[in-house]
Design a protein around this motif. Structure first.
Motif, PDB file in Angstrom:
ATOM      1  N   SER A  79      23.816 -24.163   9.865  1.00 27.12           N
ATOM      2  CA  SER A  79      23.816 -22.425  10.439  1.00 27.12           C
ATOM      3  C   SER A  79      23.166 -21.158  10.097  1.00 27.12           C
ATOM      4  O   SER A  79      22.835 -20.597  10.835  1.00 27.12           O
ATOM      5  CB  SER A  79      25.261 -22.269   9.984  1.00 27.12           C
ATOM      6  N   TYR A  80      22.017 -21.548   8.901  1.00 20.25           N
ATOM      7  CA  TYR A  80      21.284 -20.330   8.370  1.00 20.25           C
ATOM      8  C   TYR A  80      20.190 -20.101  10.048  1.00 20.25           C
ATOM      9  O   TYR A  80      19.254 -19.099  10.162  1.00 20.25           O
ATOM     10  CB  TYR A  80      20.886 -20.762   7.558  1.00 20.25           C
ATOM     11  N   ALA A  81      20.084 -21.778  10.751  1.00 17.51           N
ATOM     12  CA  ALA A  81      18.951 -21.442  12.161  1.00 17.51           C
ATOM     13  C   ALA A  81      19.345 -21.089  13.760  1.00 17.51           C
ATOM     14  O   ALA A  81      19.217 -22.356  13.992  1.00 17.51           O
ATOM     15  CB  ALA A  81      17.874 -22.657  11.312  1.00 17.51           C
ATOM     16  N   LYS A  82      20.657 -20.576  13.520  1.00 15.85           N
ATOM     17  CA  LYS A  82      21.496 -21.038  14.076  1.00 15.85           C
ATOM     18  C   LYS A  82      20.678 -20.276  16.341  1.00 15.85           C
ATOM     19  O   LYS A  82      21.190 -21.149  17.271  1.00 15.85           O
ATOM     20  CB  LYS A  82      22.477 -19.912  14.732  1.00 15.85           C
ATOM     21  N   ILE A  96      17.672 -20.970  16.316  1.00 16.64           N
ATOM     22  CA  ILE A  96      16.563 -22.030  16.480  1.00 16.64           C
ATOM     23  C   ILE A  96      17.696 -22.997  17.468  1.00 16.64           C
ATOM     24  O   ILE A  96      17.484 -23.544  18.316  1.00 16.64           O
ATOM     25  CB  ILE A  96      16.486 -23.001  15.612  1.00 16.64           C
ATOM     26  N   SER A  97      18.624 -23.218  17.644  1.00 15.56           N
ATOM     27  CA  SER A  97      19.702 -24.254  17.656  1.00 15.56           C
ATOM     28  C   SER A  97      20.403 -23.753  19.830  1.00 15.56           C
ATOM     29  O   SER A  97      20.639 -24.396  20.554  1.00 15.56           O
ATOM     30  CB  SER A  97      21.310 -24.674  17.174  1.00 15.56           C
ATOM     31  N   LEU A  98      20.363 -21.901  19.971  1.00 16.40           N
ATOM     32  CA  LEU A  98      20.508 -21.466  20.866  1.00 16.40           C
ATOM     33  C   LEU A  98      19.398 -21.754  21.498  1.00 16.40           C
ATOM     34  O   LEU A  98      19.858 -21.344  23.163  1.00 16.40           O
ATOM     35  CB  LEU A  98      20.924 -20.289  20.966  1.00 16.40           C
ATOM     36  N   ASN A  99      18.180 -21.257  21.050  1.00 14.73           N
ATOM     37  CA  ASN A  99      16.787 -21.469  21.788  1.00 14.73           C
ATOM     38  C   ASN A  99      16.799 -22.345  22.270  1.00 14.73           C
ATOM     39  O   ASN A  99      16.449 -22.696  23.843  1.00 14.73           O
ATOM     40  CB  ASN A  99      16.429 -21.079  21.172  1.00 14.73           C
ATOM     41  N   LEU A 100      17.338 -23.536  21.765  1.00 12.24           N
ATOM     42  CA  LEU A 100      16.932 -25.129  21.923  1.00 12.24           C
ATOM     43  C   LEU A 100      17.846 -24.879  23.366  1.00 12.24           C
ATOM     44  O   LEU A 100      17.446 -25.721  24.736  1.00 12.24           O
ATOM     45  CB  LEU A 100      17.307 -26.369  21.126  1.00 12.24           C
ATOM     46  N   VAL A 119      10.525 -26.630  19.835  1.00 16.42           N
ATOM     47  CA  VAL A 119      10.731 -27.426  19.005  1.00 16.42           C
ATOM     48  C   VAL A 119      10.238 -27.505  17.936  1.00 16.42           C
ATOM     49  O   VAL A 119      10.952 -28.052  16.882  1.00 16.42           O
ATOM     50  CB  VAL A 119      10.215 -28.390  19.518  1.00 16.42           C
ATOM     51  N   HIS A 120       8.997 -27.027  17.622  1.00 19.53           N
ATOM     52  CA  HIS A 120       8.966 -26.649  16.394  1.00 19.53           C
ATOM     53  C   HIS A 120       9.466 -26.065  15.127  1.00 19.53           C
ATOM     54  O   HIS A 120       9.285 -26.744  14.003  1.00 19.53           O
ATOM     55  CB  HIS A 120       7.731 -25.647  16.117  1.00 19.53           C
ATOM     56  N   ALA A 121      10.048 -25.444  15.536  1.00 23.25           N
ATOM     57  CA  ALA A 121      11.004 -24.091  14.602  1.00 23.25           C
ATOM     58  C   ALA A 121      12.089 -25.711  13.957  1.00 23.25           C
ATOM     59  O   ALA A 121      12.495 -25.963  13.213  1.00 23.25           O
ATOM     60  CB  ALA A 121      11.316 -23.614  15.211  1.00 23.25           C
ATOM     61  N   ALA A 122      12.521 -25.890  15.206  1.00 21.97           N
ATOM     62  CA  ALA A 122      14.090 -27.338  15.081  1.00 21.97           C
ATOM     63  C   ALA A 122      13.196 -28.157  13.930  1.00 21.97           C
ATOM     64  O   ALA A 122      14.165 -28.352  13.678  1.00 21.97           O
ATOM     65  CB  ALA A 122      14.112 -27.449  16.281  1.00 21.97           C
TER      66      ALA A 122
END
Length: 177
Positions: free
Chosen positions: A12-15, A17-21, A162-165
């Protein structure tokens, strides 16, 4: 959908990134082949197993076997050339730039897909690998053949996300062990 499975691995702290994917997957700036080739080449360039498997499964629903192979080839060849040409830029002795590379790069001449798509994938991977010389060379080719700044930016954004994910998933797995 494999992209949803990937998003489920992102804490959840990287929400963002998930939304951007998800939002990048739904954009229509690039063709499906261009977009999913960027996703796949980027995943292979980073090499986090869980991310590679999930993006590869999603890409396989869109890309031909030839395009899948070409995207992986873009990651492989840029893994070599990005390091070599970035090194030439970083070394103070400019004599190295006058020497022939003597590295096989045959796939660049015949990637098995439209050359423009391959160049786009190489651009995304070059961004991940941080090679300014390769970024300039590939971006110049893309622009020369009519690709817009917005389309090139889309490839860069996919590579970045993709790198961040990949980094977030790898660190989440490491923390859970």
């Amino acid at each position: 959908m494999s992209l949803d499975a990937l998003r489920d691995l992102i804490p959840s702290y990287a929400k963002d990134i998930s939304l951007n994917l998800s939002s990048l997957a739904n954009e229509t700036i690039l063709t499906d082949q261009q977009k999913w080739g960027c996703y796949l080449a980027s995943a292979h360039a980073i090499g986090v197993p869980q991310v590679v498997k999930l993006i590869e499964a999603q890409a396989a629903t869109v890309l031909s076997p030839e395009a899948m192979n070409a995207a992986k080839s873009a990651a492989a060849i840029m893994g070599m050339t990005n390091i070599y040409y970035r090194s030439l830029h970083l070394v103070k002795n400019q004599e190295y730039t006058t020497l022939p590379a003597k590295l096989r790069m045959n796939v660049l001449a015949n990637p098995g897909v439209d050359k423009l798509d391959f160049e786009l994938w190489a651009t995304a991977v070059s961004a991940i690998n941080g090679c300014g010389a390769c970024l300039d060379a590939h971006e110049s080719e893309l622009r020369k053949h009519g690709m817009s700044n917005v389309q090139v930016q889309a490839a860069l954004r996919i590579g970045a996300v993709v790198h961040a994910a990949s980094r977030v998933v790898a660190s989440a797995i490491a923390a859970a062990e």
